[in-house]
Design an enzyme around this catalytic site. Structure first.
Site, mmCIF file in Angstrom:
data_model
loop_
_atom_site.group_PDB
_atom_site.id
_atom_site.type_symbol
_atom_site.label_atom_id
_atom_site.label_comp_id
_atom_site.label_asym_id
_atom_site.label_seq_id
_atom_site.Cartn_x
_atom_site.Cartn_y
_atom_site.Cartn_z
ATOM 1 N N ASP A 14 0.815 -1.215 0.000
ATOM 2 C CA ASP A 14 0.000 0.000 0.000
ATOM 3 C C ASP A 14 0.852 1.270 0.000
ATOM 4 O OD1 ASP A 14 -2.040 -1.890 0.321
ATOM 5 O OD2 ASP A 14 -2.058 -1.648 2.495
ATOM 6 N N GLU A 171 -11.206 0.586 -4.004
ATOM 7 C CA GLU A 171 -10.505 1.029 -2.801
ATOM 8 C C GLU A 171 -9.276 1.842 -3.194
ATOM 9 O OE1 GLU A 171 -9.504 -2.604 -0.809
ATOM 10 O OE2 GLU A 171 -8.363 -3.385 -2.501
#
Length: 489
Positions: A14, A171
């Site tokens: 991420d 997302e």
């Protein structure tokens, strides 16, 4: 093989990036491990140096013992605005929620967290428009204006463009204003083999958004590329005007279905613009492997050491004596969420770790950990060295070896395995002990597939480190070095 090497290898998923002048800064998720949110610096995007952790003290981050593996800290966004660094992130532990911290120096100290009770959803993003309004966008994809100084929401949340119709898990939103147009970058398809990155553009931070006709702009799904699960991306512009994308990916090994053991890693690719849309190029390789040694001479552990959930100084210290790490057991060892464990991410497919241990009247050793239910370890205590494997509900002692009293060297060699058939595992782990007389004895070789995400599930990767299972255990040093994988065939 080119295009295979991450710029930040090992469990560093991420990625979020920002640039200030000639300096780049990058933050990653840390999940159930503390300190939280590792932070890196680079001048060239390919070579990165760890400069600290954003959430590095108990007042900033509390992860209760009940925090599950792969719970905790999810998906930060790192930005620089108005002379200050801003980081927004989700704490998925009980009593957590979205929070925001700031710093004038990215190496710290970072502020105490500002809670964001009105911001719901994970993967929060920050973007400021021309009039100074701060927009927070979260997975879903939902957006709300906030006061970043107080954490107060300034309006009702509204839904934005949520990606390709029918694609799951929209997302990791990031908003950018580029040449007067607003771009909304998202991940979709789930963080497994179907992962990808899509983009839309519009006239304002709230849209309306027009999807790129070439979506997904990045995905390795249904390809034979050695890097898979590519997604959760962020964009940055270099001083020379070029654009780049950082994103997560995995390197599965072995036969079918392929097992990735290092977790999701950070990769880099160039971006060019065609007709106002980003086009992502081939992966750029990162730097060469490097070795690491810690003699535990410093009063505090280096920032690359991590522990599950908490690390009380009463159970982990380098201050009991020069050149010594002292670990005091708590809980029920590696099977327990409150284990006394300090480790470093495994960041090479083939590597070797060694440690010098004095178990004294205690019991502890060297472990390769994925979570409480999936770990291999070599453990010393009471004149015996044991190799133990925990795979889900099964736990077994694989090998035992009597040793004389005195300090011992415990080791593990991780060797990437070339695929020989469809059932081949990704690697092997060989554990050994060297006694006080210098005699080295190999005790067991284990299949690495059982310490993989495809077996264990979750979002993290392997961590190799030191632990105490009973009493007090001392360690003189720890070394970690890359190894060459054996040639195929």
């Amino acid at each position: 093989m080119t295009g295979r090497t991450p710029v930040i290898p090992g469990f560093h998923p991420d990625p979020s990036i920002c640039r200030v002048g000639d300096d780049y800064y990058l933050a990653c998720s840390s999940f159930e491990y503390v300190p939280g949110v590792p932070l890196f610096h680079s001048r060239d995007l390919r070579n990165w140096t760890r400069i600290g952790n954003v959430l590095d003290r108990p007042g900033q981050l509390t992860l209760p013992p009940g925090t599950p593996a792969s719970g905790g800290i999810y998906a930060p966004t790192l930005r620089h605005h108005d002379g200050r660094f801003w980081l927004i992130v989700t704490n998925c532990a009980e009593g957590g929620g979205n929070l925001l911290v700031t710093a004038t120096d990215p190496a710290g100290p970072w502020s105490d967290p500002v809670p964001l009770p009105g911001v719901h959803g994970i993967d929060p993003d920050l973007a400021w428009d021309e009039d100074g309004t701060c927009w927070c966008t979260t997975a879903g994809i939902s957006q709300v204006p906030i006061d970043p100084y107080t954490g107060r929401t300034l309006g009702a949340p509204r839904r934005l463009w949520s990606g390709t119709p029918g694609a799951k898990a929209p997302e990791a939103p990031h908003l950018y204003r580029i040449d007067g147009t607003w771009y909304l970058l998202i991940a979709e398809g789930g963080t497994e083999r179907g992962h990808g990155v899509s983009v839309a553009r519009g006239p304002s931070p709230s849209g309306p958004f027009e999807p790129c006709p070439a979506n997904p702009v990045l995905s390795h799904r249904s390809t034979d590329d050695p890097v898979q699960n590519t997604g959760h991306a962020d964009l940055v512009q270099a001083p020379d005007g070029t654009w780049w994308m950082v994103f997560l990916g995995v390197r599965p090994g072995g036969g079918s279905p392929g097992w990735h053991v290092l977790g999701r890693e950070t990769f880099l690719a160039p971006v060019r613009w065609e007709d106002g849309w980003p086009v992502v190029g081939a992966i750029v390789d990162g730097s060469a492997p490097s070795a690491f040694r810690d003699d535990f001479d410093a009063p505090e552990l280096a920032p690359g050491w991590l522990s599950p959930r908490s690390r009380p100084a009463s159970h982990c210290t380098t201050k009991d004596g020069p050149g010594r790490l002292t670990l005091r057991a708590r809980g029920a060892g590696l099977d327990a969420p409150d284990v006394t464990f300090v480790g470093r991410r495994q960041d090479r497919l083939s590597c070797r770790a060694r440690t010098r241990i004095d178990p004294g009247d205690g019991r502890g050793g060297l472990a390769v950990r994925l979570d409480e239910d999936h770990h291999y370890e070599i453990e010393a205590g009471a004149g015996t060295v044991r190799v133990r494997a925990r795979i889900g509900p099964l736990s077994t002692v694989v090998a035992e070896h009597r040793v004389p009293d005195g300090p011992l060297t415990l080791g593990v060699d991780v060797t990437e395995a070339p695929m020989s058939d469809a059932r081949s595992g990704p690697d092997t782990l060989t554990f050994d002990v060297t006694g006080p007389d210098g005699t080295r004895t190999a005790l067991a070789t284990l299949d690495g597939r059982y310490l993989s995400t495809e077996v264990a599930g979750g979002f993290t990767g392997r961590v190799i480190g030191l632990y105490a299972a009973e009493g007090t255990v001392g360690f003189d040093w720890f070394t970690y070095e890359p190894l060459q994988a054996p040639p195929a065939g």
